[in-house]
Every structure is written in C-alpha cells, then in structure tokens.
Design a protein around this motif. Sequence first.
Motif, PDB file in Angstrom:
ATOM      1  N   MET A   1       0.825  -1.210   0.000  1.00  0.00           N
ATOM      2  CA  MET A   1       0.000   0.000   0.000  1.00  0.00           C
ATOM      3  C   MET A   1       0.860   1.261   0.000  1.00  0.00           C
ATOM      4  SD  MET A   1      -3.302   0.579   0.011  1.00  0.00           S
ATOM      5  CE  MET A   1      -4.183   2.111  -0.064  1.00  0.00           C
ATOM      6  N   ILE A   3       3.737   1.806  -1.603  1.00  0.00           N
ATOM      7  CA  ILE A   3       4.224   2.166  -2.939  1.00  0.00           C
ATOM      8  C   ILE A   3       3.110   2.802  -3.779  1.00  0.00           C
ATOM      9  CG2 ILE A   3       5.234   1.242  -5.076  1.00  0.00           C
ATOM     10  CD1 ILE A   3       6.479  -0.973  -3.204  1.00  0.00           C
ATOM     11  N   PRO A   4       1.908   2.181  -3.794  1.00  0.00           N
ATOM     12  CA  PRO A   4       0.828   2.851  -4.555  1.00  0.00           C
ATOM     13  C   PRO A   4       0.547   4.264  -4.058  1.00  0.00           C
ATOM     14  CG  PRO A   4       0.211   0.641  -4.017  1.00  0.00           C
ATOM     15  CD  PRO A   4       1.494   0.884  -3.299  1.00  0.00           C
ATOM     16  N   LEU A   5       0.598   4.436  -2.729  1.00  0.00           N
ATOM     17  CA  LEU A   5       0.345   5.768  -2.172  1.00  0.00           C
ATOM     18  C   LEU A   5       1.386   6.762  -2.680  1.00  0.00           C
ATOM     19  CD1 LEU A   5      -1.629   7.129  -0.232  1.00  0.00           C
ATOM     20  CD2 LEU A   5       0.073   6.847   1.565  1.00  0.00           C
ATOM     21  N   ALA A   6       2.651   6.321  -2.683  1.00  0.00           N
ATOM     22  CA  ALA A   6       3.727   7.202  -3.162  1.00  0.00           C
ATOM     23  C   ALA A   6       3.504   7.543  -4.629  1.00  0.00           C
ATOM     24  CB  ALA A   6       5.074   6.512  -2.965  1.00  0.00           C
ATOM     25  N   VAL A   7       3.101   6.505  -5.394  1.00  0.00           N
ATOM     26  CA  VAL A   7       2.851   6.727  -6.823  1.00  0.00           C
ATOM     27  C   VAL A   7       1.723   7.734  -7.010  1.00  0.00           C
ATOM     28  CG1 VAL A   7       2.037   5.625  -8.939  1.00  0.00           C
ATOM     29  CG2 VAL A   7       3.714   4.465  -7.497  1.00  0.00           C
ATOM     30  N   SER A   8       0.670   7.522  -6.222  1.00  0.00           N
ATOM     31  CA  SER A   8      -0.488   8.413  -6.331  1.00  0.00           C
ATOM     32  C   SER A   8      -0.110   9.847  -5.996  1.00  0.00           C
ATOM     33  CB  SER A   8      -1.593   7.918  -5.397  1.00  0.00           C
ATOM     34  OG  SER A   8      -2.622   8.849  -5.322  1.00  0.00           O
ATOM     35  N   VAL A   9       0.628  10.010  -4.883  1.00  0.00           N
ATOM     36  CA  VAL A   9       1.034  11.358  -4.467  1.00  0.00           C
ATOM     37  C   VAL A   9       1.886  12.014  -5.552  1.00  0.00           C
ATOM     38  CG1 VAL A   9       2.483  12.626  -2.843  1.00  0.00           C
ATOM     39  CG2 VAL A   9       0.840  10.965  -1.993  1.00  0.00           C
ATOM     40  N   ILE A  11       1.877  11.349  -8.741  1.00  0.00           N
ATOM     41  CA  ILE A  11       1.055  11.688  -9.916  1.00  0.00           C
ATOM     42  C   ILE A  11       0.306  12.994  -9.667  1.00  0.00           C
ATOM     43  CG2 ILE A  11      -1.027  11.009 -11.193  1.00  0.00           C
ATOM     44  CD1 ILE A  11      -0.057   8.111 -10.961  1.00  0.00           C
ATOM     45  N   HIS A  12      -0.273  13.110  -8.465  1.00  0.00           N
ATOM     46  CA  HIS A  12      -1.021  14.327  -8.155  1.00  0.00           C
ATOM     47  C   HIS A  12      -0.114  15.550  -8.180  1.00  0.00           C
ATOM     48  CE1 HIS A  12      -4.357  11.735  -6.951  1.00  0.00           C
ATOM     49  NE2 HIS A  12      -5.101  12.830  -7.035  1.00  0.00           N
TER      50      HIS A  12
ATOM     51  N   SER B  35      -8.555  12.402  -3.348  1.00  0.00           N
ATOM     52  CA  SER B  35      -8.114  12.036  -4.696  1.00  0.00           C
ATOM     53  C   SER B  35      -6.835  11.221  -4.641  1.00  0.00           C
ATOM     54  CB  SER B  35      -7.925  13.306  -5.515  1.00  0.00           C
ATOM     55  OG  SER B  35      -7.492  12.993  -6.814  1.00  0.00           O
ATOM     56  N   VAL B  36      -5.913  11.691  -3.789  1.00  0.00           N
ATOM     57  CA  VAL B  36      -4.652  10.950  -3.635  1.00  0.00           C
ATOM     58  C   VAL B  36      -4.933   9.535  -3.150  1.00  0.00           C
ATOM     59  CG1 VAL B  36      -2.567  10.814  -2.243  1.00  0.00           C
ATOM     60  CG2 VAL B  36      -3.230  12.994  -3.255  1.00  0.00           C
ATOM     61  N   GLY B  37      -5.833   9.438  -2.147  1.00  0.00           N
ATOM     62  CA  GLY B  37      -6.170   8.125  -1.604  1.00  0.00           C
ATOM     63  C   GLY B  37      -6.799   7.235  -2.654  1.00  0.00           C
ATOM     64  N   TRP B  39      -6.471   7.272  -5.852  1.00  0.00           N
ATOM     65  CA  TRP B  39      -5.512   6.786  -6.842  1.00  0.00           C
ATOM     66  C   TRP B  39      -4.571   5.753  -6.242  1.00  0.00           C
ATOM     67  CZ3 TRP B  39      -5.405   7.121 -11.978  1.00  0.00           C
ATOM     68  CH2 TRP B  39      -6.322   7.998 -12.562  1.00  0.00           C
ATOM     69  N   ALA B  40      -4.234   5.975  -4.953  1.00  0.00           N
ATOM     70  CA  ALA B  40      -3.365   4.983  -4.290  1.00  0.00           C
ATOM     71  C   ALA B  40      -4.070   3.638  -4.223  1.00  0.00           C
ATOM     72  CB  ALA B  40      -3.009   5.475  -2.898  1.00  0.00           C
ATOM     73  N   ILE B  41      -5.353   3.673  -3.800  1.00  0.00           N
ATOM     74  CA  ILE B  41      -6.124   2.426  -3.702  1.00  0.00           C
ATOM     75  C   ILE B  41      -6.254   1.784  -5.081  1.00  0.00           C
ATOM     76  CG2 ILE B  41      -8.432   1.525  -3.237  1.00  0.00           C
ATOM     77  CD1 ILE B  41      -8.598   3.734  -1.034  1.00  0.00           C
ATOM     78  N   ILE B  43      -4.326   2.039  -7.686  1.00  0.00           N
ATOM     79  CA  ILE B  43      -3.074   1.418  -8.150  1.00  0.00           C
ATOM     80  C   ILE B  43      -2.839   0.105  -7.403  1.00  0.00           C
ATOM     81  CG2 ILE B  43      -0.566   1.702  -8.211  1.00  0.00           C
ATOM     82  CD1 ILE B  43      -1.208   4.785  -8.497  1.00  0.00           C
ATOM     83  N   ASP B  44      -3.052   0.177  -6.085  1.00  0.00           N
ATOM     84  CA  ASP B  44      -2.853  -1.014  -5.256  1.00  0.00           C
ATOM     85  C   ASP B  44      -3.753  -2.160  -5.724  1.00  0.00           C
ATOM     86  OD1 ASP B  44      -1.852  -2.403  -2.950  1.00  0.00           O
ATOM     87  OD2 ASP B  44      -3.868  -2.132  -2.115  1.00  0.00           O
ATOM     88  N   TRP B 131     -10.769  -1.645   1.215  1.00  0.00           N
ATOM     89  CA  TRP B 131     -10.594  -0.265   0.708  1.00  0.00           C
ATOM     90  C   TRP B 131     -11.502   0.088  -0.460  1.00  0.00           C
ATOM     91  CZ3 TRP B 131      -8.259   2.688   3.971  1.00  0.00           C
ATOM     92  CH2 TRP B 131      -7.212   2.186   4.770  1.00  0.00           C
TER      93      TRP B 131
END
Lengths: 303, 230
Positions: A1, A3-9, A11-12, B35-37, B39-41, B43-44, B131
């Motif tokens: 979780m 790594i996806p969070l880092a990716v998401s942040v 991207i934003h 929004s960040v959350g 996208w994180a979810i 991707i996960d 999630w």
Amino acid sequence: MRIPLAVSVSIHAAVLAWGLISFGAKPLETTPGDSLPIDIISDTDFSQLTAGVKNAQKVVKPAPLVEKIDKPNPVDDSTAKVTPKQEIKTASAMPMPVPEVKPPEPKQEPEKAKAPEPDPIAEALKKEEAKRKQEEKKREEQKRKEEAKKREEEKKRKEQEQAFDPNKIAALLDKRSPQRLAAAGATLNSTPSLGLPSGSAATLSQSEIDALRAQIQACWNPPAGVVDAKELIVRIRLQLREDGSLSANPTLLNHGSNSLFQIAAESAMRAIKRCQPYKLPIAKYAIWRDVEVTFDPREMFRG
Amino acid sequence: MEQLPGVAAEISILHLFWKADWVVKLVMMGLLAASVGVWAIAIDKFILYRRTRQAMKHFENVFWSGQSLEDLYRALAARPTDSMAALFVAAMREWKRSFEGPHPAIASLQMRLEKVMDVTIQREVERLEKWLLVLATVGSASPFIGLFGTVWGIMNSFQAIAVSKNTSLAVVAPGIAEALLATAIGLVAAIPATIFYNKFSSEVNKQATRLEGFADEFSAILSRQIDERV
C-alpha cells in the motif's frame, strides 16, 4: 500500500505542477476594449431624435427660413387656424389726410371797376392784385412742376415694373404679399428645413399625456358592464384652441359593428365636450392643437 | 482612444487556492487528499487483482496437471501465495486433520470441508474488497463536498460584492472562480473513484465466482475420495 500511495502522491504532484505551469504562465488577461463614449439621454431626448444611418454623410444643419437679417421674429403659422387677433384699423380711427387748405380767394371787389381812378386805394388794390396774380402764377408753376415730377415718378415706376430682371424670377414668382412680415433671423436662408413652424421638436411628455388623460377621464362615464369591451374602443380627434377649449366638434375616427358602439362613442364625445377647457402647456400648443384620443373601456382610457 | 483598465486578476490555481476562505481551503485539501487516496487504492487494487488473476490461472494449471494433491499441498502449505491456493490448503488441512487421529472423523467431513472453504472464500473476498468502500464513498460524496465548498465560496464572494457595492465582472469573477475550483476538485476526485469502484467491484465478483467454482469442484473431488474410503 505504501508504494501505490507514493505513486499516487507523485502523480497528483505532477498534475498540479503541470496545472500551475500551464495556467500560471499565461494569466487570463482580458484584452482591454476600446472605451465608447456614452451619453445618457432622457426618453424625451430620444423621442426627439431623428432616425438616421450612423455612417451617413454629414449634412449641413437644417436652418430655419430667414428672408432678412434681423432679430428672429415668430413666423406666422399658415396652417394654424387660431391666430392672434390682429388689430384692425378702422377707417374712422385712421387719421384723415389733411387737405391742403387753400386760402380763400378774396372776393372780387366791386372797386375793381374803378381801376382807372388814381386812387390811393385803387393803387393799393392794383398792387395787391398784381401781387396776387404773381402768387397765382407762382402757384400754378409749382403745380405744374409737381405734376411733372409725379409723371416722371410714375414713368420711372412703370419702367421699373416692366423691366425684366432674370435674377429676380423668384421674387417675381413670389405670390406672397410684399407687405407680409418677413421671417427674420441671423443668416439668410431661402430653403427652410422640413419641420414644425416653431422650429423645435416638442413632444408631449408622458406626464402631460397623463394630465390630458386624467382631465378627460374625470368626465367620462364609460359604458359599464359591456360584454365585448374590445369592440367599444373609440378613437376621437380633438382640435383645441390655445386656451384649451375645443376649436371644432370632435370627430369620430373609427366605427364599430357592435350595437353599443354608438353609445360608447357618444359618451366619449360628451366627456370631451364637458371637460373643456383642458389645461396643457401652452409652449407645446403645436403638439396638442390636434390630438387623437383613444377611449378603451377595458383600461378606462388611453391617450 | 482611452484604454479601459484590463482585468489583471490572476486565475492561476495556486492564487485561487490562497485567496479562498479557510472553509473552502479545508474542503479543497480534503478533496485533494481523497483524490490521492483514491488513486493509491486504485493502483494497489489494480496490481493486486492482476497478481491474483495470474496466480489463480497458474494454480489451476498446476492443479489440473495431474500432479499429486499431497505434493501440491506440501509445496503450498508453508505459504499459500494466492486465494485459490489458500482455499486448497485450508481444505487439505481439514482433510488431513480428519484422518490423522486414531478415529478418523469421516461422518460429517464433507460438511466441514464446505464450511472451511466457505470461510476461506469469504476471507479472501474480504481481502480483495478491502478499501473498495473508500472508492464508493469518495465517488458519491466528494461532488457534494465540492459543491459545499462552492456554495460557501460564492456566499463569501457575494458578501464581498455587497460590501464593495460594485457589480462589475472584475469583482464578481474571482470569487466565483475560486469557489468553482472546489467543485472542480470534487469532480476530479469523484469521477475516477466511481469508475474504479465499478470496475473493481465487478472484478471482485468475478474472482469470487471463480473461487466458488473451484471450491465446488474441489469439494466434489474430495467427496468422491471420502465415499471411496468409507
């Protein structure tokens, strides 16, 4: 979780940075428009405007008719029926031409016969007579002279009348009486503009129309409780004097098929006749001299 | 001709954000975090579902290859790599346990195996669905949150207009633009959230069906084994 969070942040952050750059680089600046000069005019001004084309050629400002250069005088409105009363000079009031009073001719004295008599009186008489004769002669001569002068003048006048001057064709064609009051103004202008005789585009303002309306309304008993009020609309032409009274009988301008129309028209006529004189601004007499009034039973009445 | 003063109001996002009221700022920050959350979810989950799908395919290949179930169990027992393997391991463990003791408990073994597999499926689906509810919530709520920020911002800007007693566009526009930014962020958060939620929930359904199908087949095989032994 994580790594996806880092990716998401990331991207934003990238999208936001792109947004800041793309929007921040060129702030939406409106191109300033040219300012337009704006005049605020009242509706009266607007109604007095004459319609035209914006890009039309500029024409010379219309000038009032002026026949001689003088202080402007009011032009008599030939169409107006009401004219200020002119003072009529009666024959009796006019000063009589004083006739030349001839000295009374002395009567022939009977002493005339006794002329040969060397008489101091006769002498004196003779002398007197000679004097008188001389005077008479003188007078006659004068008379002749005067007559000659008169004849000469007449001749001259005739000559003048008969002489054809091509430059005075307009004057010759002018049928107006030469004794008329010439329109005077600052500059000569033989071609007057089309317009009112007063030269100013006056209009009845809304409040003045309302005033007329209220005055007529006060006397009007509209036909009450009619079914087809729409068919009972009466249009009447009013001709008014300057004092606000009717100068002529009001004339009906429309006709209706409804049986009650005649009644409605008569009630309107009565109202108009009963309410005179109307109080209206004298300055705008040219406008309300001849007005049309609409009587509408639906909304009581409209001017 | 005289030039009118140009509208020099900055419309950059950062400027709009800094000029906004604190409530609107809070709304914007919250929506950005959402929004960040999301996208994180997303991707996960994307990674998770692809891995699960591949693992299931791999396991089914191995399972139907004719390999001994005992060998397979021994290989997977230590650490089940995916949901289907976990299902298999749970059922095999129950099976083995039933035959280990001096008195093999065969009478209701079939029922027990099905119970164990049901529980495992439920646990696996729960893991897959974890999630996903956040996506659904963001997708449905964030437009409203953004709208709230907009309404608040427009209220403020109208109060500002009333104070300045000027209704020119230059006065009205920036406030409304900054207020509308909140709705924009809300929509930016909500649209992907809704799309991802729909996609992922259908994916979860598909995988659960697949697991149930495998469980039924495996329970049929085990049931045949039980009947042969009795």
